[in-house]
Design a protein around this motif. Sequence first.
Motif, PDB file in Angstrom:
ATOM      1  N   LEU A  82      41.636  55.280  46.463  1.00 37.98           N
ATOM      2  CA  LEU A  82      42.829  54.766  45.787  1.00 37.98           C
ATOM      3  C   LEU A  82      43.990  54.683  46.775  1.00 37.98           C
ATOM      4  O   LEU A  82      44.010  55.377  47.791  1.00 37.98           O
ATOM      5  N   SER A  83      44.953  53.820  46.463  1.00 37.81           N
ATOM      6  CA  SER A  83      46.135  53.706  47.320  1.00 37.81           C
ATOM      7  C   SER A  83      47.034  54.930  47.137  1.00 37.81           C
ATOM      8  O   SER A  83      46.858  55.722  46.192  1.00 37.81           O
ATOM      9  N   VAL A  84      47.999  55.066  48.036  1.00 38.81           N
ATOM     10  CA  VAL A  84      48.987  56.145  47.933  1.00 38.81           C
ATOM     11  C   VAL A  84      49.679  56.077  46.576  1.00 38.81           C
ATOM     12  O   VAL A  84      49.776  57.081  45.851  1.00 38.81           O
ATOM     13  N   ASP A  85      50.126  54.875  46.208  1.00 39.85           N
ATOM     14  CA  ASP A  85      50.806  54.685  44.918  1.00 39.85           C
ATOM     15  C   ASP A  85      49.932  55.091  43.736  1.00 39.85           C
ATOM     16  O   ASP A  85      50.395  55.769  42.815  1.00 39.85           O
ATOM     17  N   ARG A 144      52.629  52.786  51.030  1.00 43.82           N
ATOM     18  CA  ARG A 144      52.342  53.094  49.626  1.00 43.82           C
ATOM     19  C   ARG A 144      51.213  52.251  49.041  1.00 43.82           C
ATOM     20  O   ARG A 144      50.539  52.686  48.110  1.00 43.82           O
ATOM     21  N   GLY A 145      51.001  51.065  49.585  1.00 43.92           N
ATOM     22  CA  GLY A 145      49.933  50.208  49.075  1.00 43.92           C
ATOM     23  C   GLY A 145      48.586  50.452  49.742  1.00 43.92           C
ATOM     24  O   GLY A 145      47.569  49.893  49.333  1.00 43.92           O
ATOM     25  N   ALA A 150      42.568  55.090  54.659  1.00 44.42           N
ATOM     26  CA  ALA A 150      43.016  54.348  55.834  1.00 44.42           C
ATOM     27  C   ALA A 150      44.303  54.918  56.431  1.00 44.42           C
ATOM     28  O   ALA A 150      44.905  54.313  57.312  1.00 44.42           O
ATOM     29  N   LEU A 151      44.733  56.094  55.956  1.00 42.34           N
ATOM     30  CA  LEU A 151      45.976  56.687  56.472  1.00 42.34           C
ATOM     31  C   LEU A 151      45.691  57.550  57.699  1.00 42.34           C
ATOM     32  O   LEU A 151      44.585  58.058  57.865  1.00 42.34           O
ATOM     33  N   SER A 152      46.711  57.720  58.529  1.00 43.24           N
ATOM     34  CA  SER A 152      46.613  58.689  59.623  1.00 43.24           C
ATOM     35  C   SER A 152      46.713  60.098  59.033  1.00 43.24           C
ATOM     36  O   SER A 152      47.098  60.265  57.869  1.00 43.24           O
TER      37      SER A 152
END
Length: 235
Positions: free
Chosen positions: A91-94, A121-122, A127-129
């Motif tokens: 899921l996305s951050v948001d 946020r999207g 996929a985040l560091s």
Amino acid sequence: MTMSPAVQAEGLNVRRGRTPVLVDLDFRIPAGSITGLFGPSGCGKTTLMRTITGLQHYRGGLQVLGHPAGHASLRGRIGYVTQSASLYPELSVDENLAYFARLAGGEIEGVVEKLGLTEVRGQRVSALSGGQRGRASLGAALVGEPELLVMDEPTVGLDPVIRARLWDSFRELAQEGRTLLVSSHVMEEAGRCDRLLLMREGALIWQGTPAELLADTGTDSYEDAFLATIERGNR
Ligand SMILES: Nc1ncnc2c1ncn2[C@@H]1O[C@H](COP(=O)(O)OP(=O)(O)OP(=O)(O)O)[C@@H](O)[C@H]1O
Ligand SMILES: [Mg+2]
């Protein structure tokens, strides 16, 4: 602001299986401050945090925000950032924050902004560091506006710049009147705390301010002070 401690333990004992894991702990965590929890791997830091957040059976006294730990009325008043990531990677951050906000009855806009997550946020959490993921995890704990934030090694594996930025966020949260309990293996981070709890093998071996720790051990490095305190326990 109330001067009664946010957390107070008196003769706190925890067993996991048949093994005593926390032994006769006595301490207090003042409200509106940052308390650092330090100690070697396996000394009981996560167990203590789980106990404070109401996830672990205990014996003895443990008052949290004026109630015995685990009391139903504490639901929603405590934010817990666990040692392993608790976000949904697909899921996305948001979407993650919205999910936790729904559980806690809070809203996400202020948190996204405060933690500098606007640009990502999207994006999917997968996929985040590491640093972005750390801030997103903190965000998930913050959306419910908790009075007490318990964070288990929130800065592990992060570079010094991101670590410094996170500690700045922690300080801001304390200045808002929230109480923070933060565990870490990075002894330099002790200097960022108002108070320290040092543990070893399930026991609390030292508590006080960072300045008192340095004075007590006659060193000017937290690393040395910590080693000296642990060594003292071996004698
Ligand atoms: N589920 C469990 N069942 C039984 N014993 C456990 C369980 N989880 C942890 N323990 C034991 O409790 C003790 C304290 O573990 P804990 O996870 O609290 O340590 P820690 O200080 O958080 O370590 P680390 O710094 O590695 O995260 C260890 O001896 C561990 O083996
Ligand atoms: Mg742990």
